[in-house]
Design an enzyme around this catalytic site. Structure first.
Site, PDB file in Angstrom:
ATOM      1  N   ARG A   1      52.819  59.675  34.205  1.00 48.63           N
ATOM      2  CA  ARG A   1      53.031  58.299  33.731  1.00 48.63           C
ATOM      3  C   ARG A   1      52.288  57.239  34.530  1.00 48.63           C
ATOM      4  NH1 ARG A   1      59.430  58.985  33.122  1.00 48.63           N
ATOM      5  NH2 ARG A   1      59.484  60.145  31.165  1.00 48.63           N
TER       6      ARG A   1
ATOM      7  N   GLN B   1      73.730  54.511  31.432  1.00 52.58           N
ATOM      8  CA  GLN B   1      72.965  55.590  30.819  1.00 52.58           C
ATOM      9  C   GLN B   1      73.813  56.814  30.448  1.00 52.58           C
ATOM     10  OE1 GLN B   1      69.212  54.442  33.620  1.00 52.58           O
ATOM     11  NE2 GLN B   1      68.920  56.306  32.437  1.00 52.58           N
TER      12      GLN B   1
ATOM     13  N   ARG C   1      63.217  82.158  29.651  1.00 54.92           N
ATOM     14  CA  ARG C   1      64.652  82.291  29.458  1.00 54.92           C
ATOM     15  C   ARG C   1      65.080  81.951  28.025  1.00 54.92           C
ATOM     16  NH1 ARG C   1      68.700  78.828  30.408  1.00 54.92           N
ATOM     17  NH2 ARG C   1      67.223  77.255  31.122  1.00 54.92           N
ATOM     18  N   SER C   2      64.459  80.891  27.450  1.00 60.25           N
ATOM     19  CA  SER C   2      64.858  80.469  26.102  1.00 60.25           C
ATOM     20  C   SER C   2      64.008  81.097  25.004  1.00 60.25           C
ATOM     21  CB  SER C   2      64.773  78.937  25.993  1.00 60.25           C
ATOM     22  OG  SER C   2      65.653  78.335  26.896  1.00 60.25           O
TER      23      SER C   2
ATOM     24  N   THR D   1      63.697  74.050  22.804  1.00 59.29           N
ATOM     25  CA  THR D   1      65.143  74.297  22.697  1.00 59.29           C
ATOM     26  C   THR D   1      65.979  73.254  23.445  1.00 59.29           C
ATOM     27  OG1 THR D   1      65.113  75.733  24.636  1.00 59.29           O
ATOM     28  CG2 THR D   1      64.757  76.785  22.505  1.00 59.29           C
TER      29      THR D   1
ATOM     30  N   CYS E   1      63.057  56.961  29.260  1.00 60.77           N
ATOM     31  CA  CYS E   1      63.909  56.482  28.169  1.00 60.77           C
ATOM     32  C   CYS E   1      64.422  55.062  28.379  1.00 60.77           C
ATOM     33  CB  CYS E   1      65.089  57.422  27.978  1.00 60.77           C
ATOM     34  SG  CYS E   1      65.881  57.913  29.520  1.00 60.77           S
TER      35      CYS E   1
ATOM     36  N   LYS F   1      60.962  54.101  38.373  1.00 62.07           N
ATOM     37  CA  LYS F   1      60.264  54.321  37.094  1.00 62.07           C
ATOM     38  C   LYS F   1      60.380  53.080  36.219  1.00 62.07           C
ATOM     39  CE  LYS F   1      61.502  59.228  36.967  1.00 62.07           C
ATOM     40  NZ  LYS F   1      62.516  60.147  36.397  1.00 62.07           N
TER      41      LYS F   1
ATOM     42  N   HIS G   1      71.702  54.851  25.627  1.00 62.57           N
ATOM     43  CA  HIS G   1      71.637  54.082  26.870  1.00 62.57           C
ATOM     44  C   HIS G   1      71.877  52.603  26.545  1.00 62.57           C
ATOM     45  CE1 HIS G   1      70.276  57.541  28.925  1.00 62.57           C
ATOM     46  NE2 HIS G   1      69.044  57.227  29.197  1.00 62.57           N
TER      47      HIS G   1
ATOM     48  N   ALA H   1      67.327  69.289  24.768  1.00 65.95           N
ATOM     49  CA  ALA H   1      67.969  68.164  24.078  1.00 65.95           C
ATOM     50  C   ALA H   1      66.931  67.309  23.360  1.00 65.95           C
ATOM     51  CB  ALA H   1      68.756  67.315  25.089  1.00 65.95           C
ATOM     52  N   VAL H   2      65.783  67.078  24.001  1.00 66.94           N
ATOM     53  CA  VAL H   2      64.734  66.258  23.375  1.00 66.94           C
ATOM     54  C   VAL H   2      63.916  67.090  22.397  1.00 66.94           C
ATOM     55  CG1 VAL H   2      62.642  64.909  23.825  1.00 66.94           C
ATOM     56  CG2 VAL H   2      64.639  64.656  25.324  1.00 66.94           C
TER      57      VAL H   2
END
EC number: 1.2.1.11
Lengths: 347, 347
Positions: free
Chosen positions: B102, B158, B42-43, B14, B131, B222, B251, B16-17
């Site tokens: 990562r 960004q 919650r979602s 749910t 990103c 990062k 971005h 944004a990505v």
């Protein structure tokens, strides 16, 4: 100065910078004996308050400079080219906030914290540098003086007020349109006279001023050339990328520098900045203290933070520099030049 | 792949990505045999459409990964740390969009245009880079391959969607407040869990993620560390300054690079970028053609423009790189990794 003070003229009095000039002259209690407010024919007739008194803005003509001691110009390069010498011929000292004379070798380009002494060589016209240049050289000069400097790479985050009152209005109206789910209308930015216009609201535009043949914009070339002139370092390596943001007032800059001394720390840079004129150090990352346009707008200082030593180049440092582009970037630097002229008894 | 396709799970469906992942799986006609949408408690219970069919989002638990072939994670590092190995233990390949794994040397960090072959060494978990890193390495890799590369200095611009749906809502509501002349309320940015919050509307915040002891933010570290890992160049000099802007999606990056070959021109760089995968060259300054977030949002590609040769360093070049941070910066790169796994017969 005679006993009553100076006859001051502001050319472009109704513009974003002109109105700030008027406010700063008042705030600084600059000794104004007489005030002449000038503009284009279109804006003439408006009235502006100064020290509680109403002044009517008049259309600029050569004769209006009769008796003027100090003329502050901020009405575009073509107006300065047309009237600056007329003012000088009538005995005024011109402090010009446009790019018209900045690279003229007979014209000092002055940021008082950096090269106030260049005022001694003036020939009637003194140029006020580009807004993005001013705040950067204020931040760099104390470092350069102590440690030497060989390289500057800057990426800017510039506010729309640098493009004038109409650009501020455009940003706000575009923002409201987009929030309403409507198409924003585009007429001013990035460059009013250019063929294409893009929305600045909720966007970033990598164009300020028009493009030179080398791919850099004129704004970028101003930062490069003016920095070398102000700092008297034709050999300094400078490059710039200039970007317009949806911010009303306050330019930010991500600046990478290399200094000559190789044994310096962030603490050393902090100490230099803390003791330098015109700078407020805001650099306590763990407390989330760093400069931002929202906190710098309305203030006269240059705010510096995010000082970091480069992880690879021991003589490399990163800085984040923010200042009010209408104040230190324009109106305040111009009035400050006038104050320096008084101090040096040049007016 | 069996004949019907794969059982795909999205963790953080749910967000944004997550919602973009779902849209791209559909757009790319990815062979989805079965779809499991997972989220926090919650979602859970929300329904999302996929290929016209309604799917109910369920709370993530270890058992939900039974039978899953490919699990796309984008629900924050703590969720990945809790469930990624559970998914792998049940036979899934995990493509993780958080920073949890990562820099783990047993986990490939993959941008298909750059290091697709690293997928061959996977141990169940594959990491999707940050990103801002992804779009930069896509732009740099074709240049590095042809000319070598020694140095990268990047300043980012960004978008708020990188901080999630609530950050987008915060930016919009703050914008409306400021346009109404009211005080904006601040709860999310720059970092939700941090002590201080600042308005992002009509502002620029030089903080993304929290601060490391060296003065760099985690976001900046990062970019530095991931770039070296993806490009297999531990010796590459990389530095970054990361800044949040009032932009919803897209971005932008001002990137300075130095290459090993000293006889290159802007035209040479253009040729390399034009022929590279995943890149659209938008670089005709005289026609005001350059990348912007407003034109890149919603597109899968990385847009590159404003290519300039440094005026002092003949092997130095400046680039302006823009991409949709939710798509190539997150959802699309994750799905692209899944497509690469199919192509390499690793799933």
């Amino acid at each position: 100065m005679n006993e009553q003070g100076y006859h001051v003229a502001i050319v472009g009095a109704t513009g974003a910078v002109g109105t700030e000039m008027l406010a700063i002259l008042e705030e600084r209690q600059f000794p104004v004996k007489e005030l002449t407010l000038l503009s284009s024919a279109r804006s003439a007739g408006q009235t502006l308050l100064f020290n509680g008194q109403s002044h009517t803005v008049q259309e600029a003509t050569p004769e209006k400079f009769e008796g003027v001691d100090i003329a502050l110009f901020s009405a575009g390069g073509s107006v300065s080219k047309k009237f600056a010498q007329e003012a000088v011929d009538r005995g005024a000292i011109v402090i010009d906030n446009t790019s018209a004379f900045r690279m003229d070798e007979n014209v000092p380009l002055v940021v008082p914290e950096v090269n106030e002494q260049d005022l001694l060589d003036h020939n009637g016209i003194i140029a006020n540098p580009n807004c993005s240049t001013i705040q950067m050289v204020v931040a760099l000069e104390p470092i350069r003086q102590a440690l030497g400097m060989t390289k500057v790479i800057v990426s800017t985050y510039q506010a729309v007020s640098g493009a004038g009152v109409s650009a501020i209005e455009e940003m706000k109206s575009q923002s409201q349109s987009i929030l309403n789910g409507e198409q924003p209308s585009t007429e001013i930015l990035p460059v009013k006279s250019a063929e294409k216009h893009y929305p600045i609201a909720f966007n970033a535009i990598p164009q300020i001023d028009v493009f030179d043949d080398n791919g850099f914009t004129f704004e970028e070339m101003k930062m490069i050339n003016e920095t070398k002139k102000i700092m008297h370092m034709p050999e300094l390596k400078v490059s710039a990328t200039c970007v317009r943001l949806p911010v009303e007032t306050g330019h930010s800059e991500s600046v990478y520098i290399e200094v000559e001394k190789h044994d310096q720390t962030v603490e050393d840079i902090h100490r230099l900045l803390e003791n330098a004129p015109g700078i407020v150090l805001q650099d306590r990352p763990k407390e989330q203290l760093y400069p931002m346009p929202a906190t710098a707008a309305g203030k006269l200082d240059v705010f510096v933070g995010r000082v970091r030593q480069d992880l690879d180049e021991k003589n490399g440092f990163h800085l984040w520099v923010v200042s009010d582009n209408l104040l230190k970037g324009a109106a305040w630097n111009s009035v400050q030049i006038a104050e320096s002229l008084m101090k040096l008894k040049l007016v």
